[in-house]
Design a protein around this motif. Sequence first.
Motif, short mmCIF file in Angstrom:
data_model
loop_
_atom_site.label_atom_id
_atom_site.label_comp_id
_atom_site.label_asym_id
_atom_site.label_seq_id
_atom_site.Cartn_x
_atom_site.Cartn_y
_atom_site.Cartn_z
N THR A 47 0.83 -1.20 0.00
CA THR A 47 0.00 0.00 0.00
C THR A 47 0.87 1.26 0.00
O THR A 47 0.55 2.25 -0.67
N CYS A 48 1.97 1.23 0.74
CA CYS A 48 2.89 2.37 0.75
C CYS A 48 3.52 2.59 -0.62
O CYS A 48 3.80 3.73 -1.00
N LEU A 49 3.74 1.52 -1.38
CA LEU A 49 4.25 1.67 -2.75
C LEU A 49 3.21 2.36 -3.63
O LEU A 49 3.55 3.13 -4.53
N ASN A 50 1.93 2.07 -3.38
CA ASN A 50 0.84 2.78 -4.04
C ASN A 50 0.96 4.27 -3.74
O ASN A 50 0.90 5.12 -4.64
N LEU A 51 1.12 4.60 -2.45
CA LEU A 51 1.22 6.00 -2.03
C LEU A 51 2.43 6.69 -2.68
O LEU A 51 2.32 7.83 -3.18
N PHE A 111 -4.25 -3.08 -6.35
CA PHE A 111 -4.81 -4.43 -6.51
C PHE A 111 -4.03 -5.44 -5.68
O PHE A 111 -4.62 -6.29 -4.99
N LEU A 112 -2.71 -5.34 -5.70
CA LEU A 112 -1.87 -6.33 -5.05
C LEU A 112 -1.97 -6.30 -3.53
O LEU A 112 -1.88 -7.35 -2.89
N ASP A 113 -2.18 -5.09 -2.95
CA ASP A 113 -2.25 -5.07 -1.49
C ASP A 113 -3.49 -5.81 -0.98
O ASP A 113 -3.42 -6.58 -0.02
N GLY A 114 -4.63 -5.61 -1.66
CA GLY A 114 -5.83 -6.34 -1.27
C GLY A 114 -5.70 -7.83 -1.53
O GLY A 114 -6.11 -8.67 -0.71
N GLU A 147 -7.40 1.94 6.55
CA GLU A 147 -7.26 3.40 6.55
C GLU A 147 -6.09 3.83 5.68
O GLU A 147 -6.18 4.82 4.94
N LEU A 148 -4.98 3.10 5.74
CA LEU A 148 -3.81 3.42 4.93
C LEU A 148 -4.13 3.31 3.45
O LEU A 148 -3.68 4.13 2.63
N ASP A 149 -4.93 2.31 3.11
CA ASP A 149 -5.32 2.12 1.71
C ASP A 149 -6.11 3.32 1.20
O ASP A 149 -5.87 3.80 0.09
N SER A 150 -7.04 3.82 2.01
CA SER A 150 -7.85 4.97 1.59
C SER A 150 -7.00 6.21 1.43
O SER A 150 -7.15 6.98 0.47
N LEU A 151 -6.09 6.44 2.38
CA LEU A 151 -5.22 7.62 2.30
C LEU A 151 -4.32 7.55 1.06
O LEU A 151 -4.11 8.57 0.39
N SER A 152 -3.82 6.37 0.76
CA SER A 152 -2.96 6.20 -0.42
C SER A 152 -3.76 6.41 -1.70
O SER A 152 -3.29 7.06 -2.64
N ASP A 153 -4.98 5.86 -1.73
CA ASP A 153 -5.83 6.01 -2.91
C ASP A 153 -6.18 7.47 -3.17
O ASP A 153 -6.28 7.90 -4.33
N LEU A 154 -6.37 8.25 -2.10
CA LEU A 154 -6.69 9.67 -2.30
C LEU A 154 -5.55 10.39 -3.00
O LEU A 154 -5.78 11.22 -3.87
N VAL A 155 -4.31 10.07 -2.62
CA VAL A 155 -3.16 10.69 -3.28
C VAL A 155 -3.03 10.22 -4.72
O VAL A 155 -2.91 11.03 -5.64
N SER A 156 -3.07 8.90 -4.92
CA SER A 156 -2.79 8.32 -6.24
C SER A 156 -3.90 8.53 -7.25
O SER A 156 -3.64 8.76 -8.44
N PHE A 157 -5.17 8.46 -6.78
CA PHE A 157 -6.30 8.48 -7.71
C PHE A 157 -7.21 9.70 -7.55
O PHE A 157 -8.16 9.85 -8.31
N GLY A 158 -6.89 10.54 -6.56
CA GLY A 158 -7.63 11.78 -6.38
C GLY A 158 -6.77 12.99 -6.67
O GLY A 158 -7.01 13.75 -7.60
N LEU A 159 -5.71 13.17 -5.87
CA LEU A 159 -4.83 14.32 -6.04
C LEU A 159 -4.05 14.28 -7.36
O LEU A 159 -3.95 15.30 -8.06
N ALA A 204 -14.40 8.24 1.87
CA ALA A 204 -15.02 8.28 3.20
C ALA A 204 -16.34 7.53 3.20
O ALA A 204 -16.66 6.79 4.14
N LYS A 205 -17.12 7.73 2.14
CA LYS A 205 -18.40 7.04 2.02
C LYS A 205 -18.19 5.53 1.93
O LYS A 205 -18.92 4.75 2.57
N PHE A 206 -17.21 5.11 1.15
CA PHE A 206 -16.93 3.68 0.97
C PHE A 206 -16.57 3.02 2.30
O PHE A 206 -16.99 1.89 2.59
#
Length: 241
Positions: free
Chosen positions: A13-17, A55-58, A73-85, A120-122
């Motif tokens: 997950t950190c590699l995602n981030l 995909f790989l972390d899950g 929680e770490l997954d959501s924070l990483s996803d926000l950076v990678s797929f939101g920001l 957050a909703k998810f």
Amino acid sequence: MKSCKVYLPNTITCLNLISGAVAVWLSFQTFPTAAGLTPRQWAFIAIGAAAVFDFLDGFTARLLKAYSDMGKELDSLSDLVSFGLAPAFLVLNTLTSYGVARGLCLTALIIAVAGALRLAKFNVDTRQTTSFIGLPIPANAIFWVGCLAWIDAHGFPGYWVMLALILLFSWLMVSEIPMFSLKFKTYGWHENVRRYGLLLAAALFVATSGVAGFAWTIIFYIILSIFGRSNDRLKENASQE
């Protein structure tokens, strides 16, 4: 002492981030090319790498049965950076490069805000254990990668078209539209016809349009989700009669 396998999913997950953070950094770079690719193209690759790690972390957590609240929680924070920001800043800098007024360029940040609301909703929505309600945030990022690649190939469509896309895909992330998951429980055709259809369409879109084909793939995914759900309801009603 905990086994090392407990930490493996969070490491991925950190590699995602990290991939997402690199994509954000690349979105602001102006060097001509590196290894024949522009900074924007490298950002596309970084977002793609983030999607693979997501995909790989899950997958790893399920394989090793190494679930944790921290990992969620770490997954959501990483996803926000990678797929939101990351896609938000790519869109923002694209608008800037085509001479859009600075204030108007900031509308691209709606993508990041909607992504945060989506995640957050998810995290609190118990309905999304086997499917999604609203467009998944990785799908949002993949759309923008394809959209910006299309702009590179065909030209800027104008600010108002871009604003319409920003608002539409931001709304889709927080909408109540059911979207099917790509996770396979079995590999039979009947149970996975939409999944196989999407994978086939993605291969055709990318083969014919290059990276821009990812945008068409996500549009097709949305259409399949909406009309596939309607067909499911018709079948359910028919079986009850």
